[in-house]
Design a protein around this motif. Structure first.
Motif, PDB file in Angstrom:
ATOM      1  N   LYS A  20       0.936  -1.321   0.060  1.00 30.30           N
ATOM      2  CA  LYS A  20      -0.083   0.027  -0.053  1.00 30.30           C
ATOM      3  C   LYS A  20       0.997   1.054   0.097  1.00 30.30           C
ATOM      4  O   LYS A  20       1.794   1.444   0.828  1.00 30.30           O
TER       5      LYS A  20
ATOM      6  N   ASP B 166      -2.495   0.653  -4.142  1.00 29.72           N
ATOM      7  CA  ASP B 166      -2.445  -0.773  -3.706  1.00 29.72           C
ATOM      8  C   ASP B 166      -1.984  -1.717  -4.843  1.00 29.72           C
ATOM      9  O   ASP B 166      -2.580  -1.867  -5.984  1.00 29.72           O
TER      10      ASP B 166
ATOM     11  N   PHE C 110      -6.354  -4.394   1.298  1.00 32.28           N
ATOM     12  CA  PHE C 110      -5.965  -3.715   0.104  1.00 32.28           C
ATOM     13  C   PHE C 110      -6.905  -4.025  -1.073  1.00 32.28           C
ATOM     14  O   PHE C 110      -7.758  -4.986  -1.026  1.00 32.28           O
TER      15      PHE C 110
END
Ligand code: HDD
Length: 700
Positions: free
Chosen positions: A137, A146, A340
């Protein structure tokens, strides 16, 4: 955290409380200081214990909170380890993208990385044979970006709709929930056969890539095809790659198996310890770029996630560096709650029509909603460092208080308008799409074997034999003859010799011919050996120095100092974790050395290498200690560099007991097996052997 350079760490500090601050007093969740948290309020006296009162708000709160501590584990990639760090751009990619993070070489972007295994539950072992997740990230000034990748550049399936099937087949079987964190079972291999598209990926899964020595020593790949857009409005297809500075290294299978029992947290600890020691793991960040006009120039579809883009056709351009330099303060609120999404992209970066990616873009946001709730992006670890403002509102656990009388756009105040492109607004690339509505893909998606062969052809001989042994192990664990029997026919499409060897090992049909003509091509970058660091290094490698009373202090201190100077981590192992005295050292006045571990507390598997200094009495003690002999023998069996000086030379020779091995008790010998023996300590040769043995893994 005044002066903190990493903007995300500074941001997290505002949500952090330190339990070691002595001024704290225990309070209830609603802030009342509590006087007693050990005894539930009850009706009682000195001579009679009575019933507990439901009235007790503190007792109830404590139990209620405990009852709800768990959140659902990730449906895949449940077990993981994370760390903070930074991304530095070394070369601007402004020719292909306008993204600030890929064009501004002056900025350092905070990042959080989570590594994981795929199939196991949260409490499963780290060293199982499995693909590893590599999710990054980036907290950029233009929003969070991400890259949710793996340590293997391809995937089992081409279409996201097949994801539940591939995961169901790999996870423990539904009737008895066996086996945990293993692909070695009927359903996994049934799926592989039923899906020819999985052939390329299962060859990778059977290679050393799925038993990495460390998270710090594996590559990462975005896998899917994304796009980059530049200021001129041009679009390129792109793949993202992370390559570790320490090189790509793996266990041998027997080590991985044993460590799963001996230290199920091996990878998690390894990452943690390296960061604590200041040996920050680093990766180079690379991009492979194909201009839009060349999309159809390849004999595979560049949107097919079961294919690599061979480096000979599309070179990797390394433009940045990732460094992990800070462990989390708390596992749950950071590593567990981090979430994510492949759909998190920033201006200058876009999606492609890769059918796996498109489905992933739906799935990740969806899974976070059930795992963390609708306001998951307000959680400290997920919150962007740039401003966030919109009219998404309410929902469980909303934290932000948004002032004002309107919660929609457009509104009569013209407040919170969308950003125009010049203000950084994300504008989608205008792609012309013409087609039929149909459940189909381009015809190039139908070819599944060429790159499986390319991968296998490109491996070194030892790596190939590891693939054979891995297939042998996995199929041996399948007890349905239909499953293991027919896999050999699939392998005969890739490599007849491999297929025949597997058939010999596990049973099943013995293929008589190569059922698909071979192309015999190879490509670089597929074998792990292609990633040996330019400057060989033993930094962060763990070396066990085994001694007992009467050891040779000169040899011991010499090797320890040399290893430390080279950035390696020497550990002293002896029959007891109490003071050990050198030859000639007076026990009543000498300082002795305190061993880090005793021989029973650890195993050779947990170290990269073993060194035994001489010293007649020490070696005599070790010779009589079965565990010490086992340490040497096992380290040798796992292809580790072993060093010995003086009297320990013959001890190592006897423990390894291999014909033809050269030993010297006078001059120095570096045996071709990676065993270094010498009369005098010469750390250089040992260091070189150590680099070779685990780096190149030349022997099977
Ligand atoms: Fe996935 C988690 C990597 C295909 C659906 N995936 C997850 C994680 C990684 C990947 C590293 C863990 C992230 C973390 O640490 O929190 N996944 C991949 C790669 C894929 C892939 C490299 C192929 C290119 N995944 C894939 C597909 C789907 C999903 C096709 C669904 C259609 N993946 C998920 C998920 C997870 C997930 C169910 C579970 C937890 C999470 O997302 O946050 O949504």
């Amino acid at each position: 955290m005044a002066g903190e350079k990493n903007q995300k760490i500074a941001d997290l500090a505002t949500a952090t409380k330190d339990v070691h601050d002595k001024s704290w007093r225990i309070t209830s969740d609603y802030g009342v200081k509590q006087n007693n948290t050990d005894h539930w309020l009850s009706v009682a006296s000195e001579d009679k214990t009575g019933p507990m009162l439901l009235e007790d708000p503190f007792g109830r709160e404590k139990i209620h909170r405990f009852d709800h501590e768990r959140i659902p584990e990730r449906v895949v990639h449940a077990r993981g380890a994370g760390a903070h760090g930074k991304f530095t751009l070394l070369e601007s990619a402004s020719d292909v993208t306008s993204a600030g993070i890929l064009t501004d070489t002056s900025c350092e972007t905070p990042i959080f990385v989570r590594f994981s295994t795929v199939l196991g539950s949260r409490g499963s072992a780290d060293t199982v044979r499995d693909v590893r997740g590599f999710a990054v990230k980036f907290y950029t000034q233009e929003g969070n970006w991400d890259i949710v990748g793996n340590n293997i550049p391809v995937f089992f399936i081409q279409d996201a709709m097949k994801f539940p099937d591939v995961i169901h087949a790999g996870k423990p079987e539904p009737h008895n929930e066996i086996p945990q964190a293993q692909s070695a079972h009927n359903n996994f291999w049934d799926f592989q056969f039923m899906h020819p598209e999985a052939t390329h990926m299962f060859m990778w899964a059977m290679s050393d890539r799925t038993i990495p020595r460390s998270y710090r020593m594996m590559q990462g790949f975005g896998v899917n095809t994304f796009t980059l857009m530049n200021d001129k409005g041009e679009r390129h297809f792109v793949k993202f790659i992370w390559t570790p500075e320490l090189g790509v290294h793996s266990f041998v299978w027997d080590e991985a198996l044993k460590i799963a029992g001996q230290d199920p947290d091996f990878h998690r600890k390894d990452l943690w310890a390296a960061i604590e020691a200041g040996s920050y793991p680093k990766w180079r960040f690379g991009i492979q770029v194909i201009p839009e006009s060349k999309e159809h120039d390849f004999d595979f579809d560049i949107l097919d996630a079961t294919k690599v883009w061979p480096e000979e056709l599309v070179p990797i351009r390394y433009i940045g560096q990732l460094e992990l330099n800070r462990n989390v303060d708390e596992y749950f609120t950071q590593t567990e709650q981090v979430a994510f999404c492949t759909s998190h992209i920033v201006p200058g970066i876009g999606f492609s029509n890769d059918p796996l990616l498109q489905g992933r873009n739906f799935s990740y946001q969806d899974t976070q909603l059930s795992r963390l709730g609708v306001n998951w992006e307000e959680l400290p670890i997920n919150k962007p460092v740039c401003p966030v403002m919109n009219f998404n509102r309410d929902g469980a656990m909303r934290h932000t208080i948004t002032k004002g009388t309107v919660n929609y756009w457009p509104n009569r105040f013209q407040t919170v308008p969308p950003a125009i492109q010049e203000e950084g607004g994300y504008v989608e690339y205008a792609e012309k799409i013409v087609g039929m509505k149909a459940r189909m893909k381009s015809s190039k998606f139908k070819e599944h074997k060429n790159q499986a062969e390319l991968f296998y052809n490109s491996l070194s001989a030892p790596e190939k034999s590891h693939v054979l042994n891995a297939l042998g192990f996995e199929l041996d664990h399948c007890d349905d003859p239909v499953v293991y029997g027919r896999m050999t026919t699939r392998l005969a499409e890739i490599d007849l010799e491999l297929a025949q060897q597997v058939a010999e090992m596990v049973g099943g049909e013995m293929p008589q011919e190569q059922t698909r003509p071979k192309h015999n091509k190879t490509a670089k970058g597929l074998s792990q050996l292609d990633y040996a660091p330019e400057e060989p290094t033993i930094a962060t490698r763990m070396i066990a120095i085994i001694i007992a009373d009467g050891y040779d202090a000169i040899a011991y201190n010499g090797i320890k100092a040399a290893l430390t100077a080279a950035g390696a981590l020497p550990f002293t192992i002896s029959p007891r974790r109490n003071k050990i005295f050198a030859a000639g050292e007076d026990k009543s006045t000498g300082t002795g050395v305190t061993a880090d571990h005793h021989l029973e507390g650890m195993r050779s598997t947990l170290f990269d290498s073993v060194f035994v200094p001489g010293g007649a009495q020490s070696v005599e003690t070790l010779r009589k200690n079965g565990r010490a002999v086992h340490w040497i023998r096992e380290a040798f069996g796992h292809l580790k560099a072993i060093g010995a000086t003086g009297e320990a030379v013959m001890f190592v020779k006897d423990a390894c007991n291999l014909p033809g091995m050269e030993f010297s008790t006078s001059g120095e010998t570096v045996d071709s097996y990676g065993v270094v023996t010498t009369a005098q300590v010469n750390p250089q040769s040992f260091k070189e052997a150590l680099q070779m043995a685990k780096g190149a893994k030349d022997f099977v």
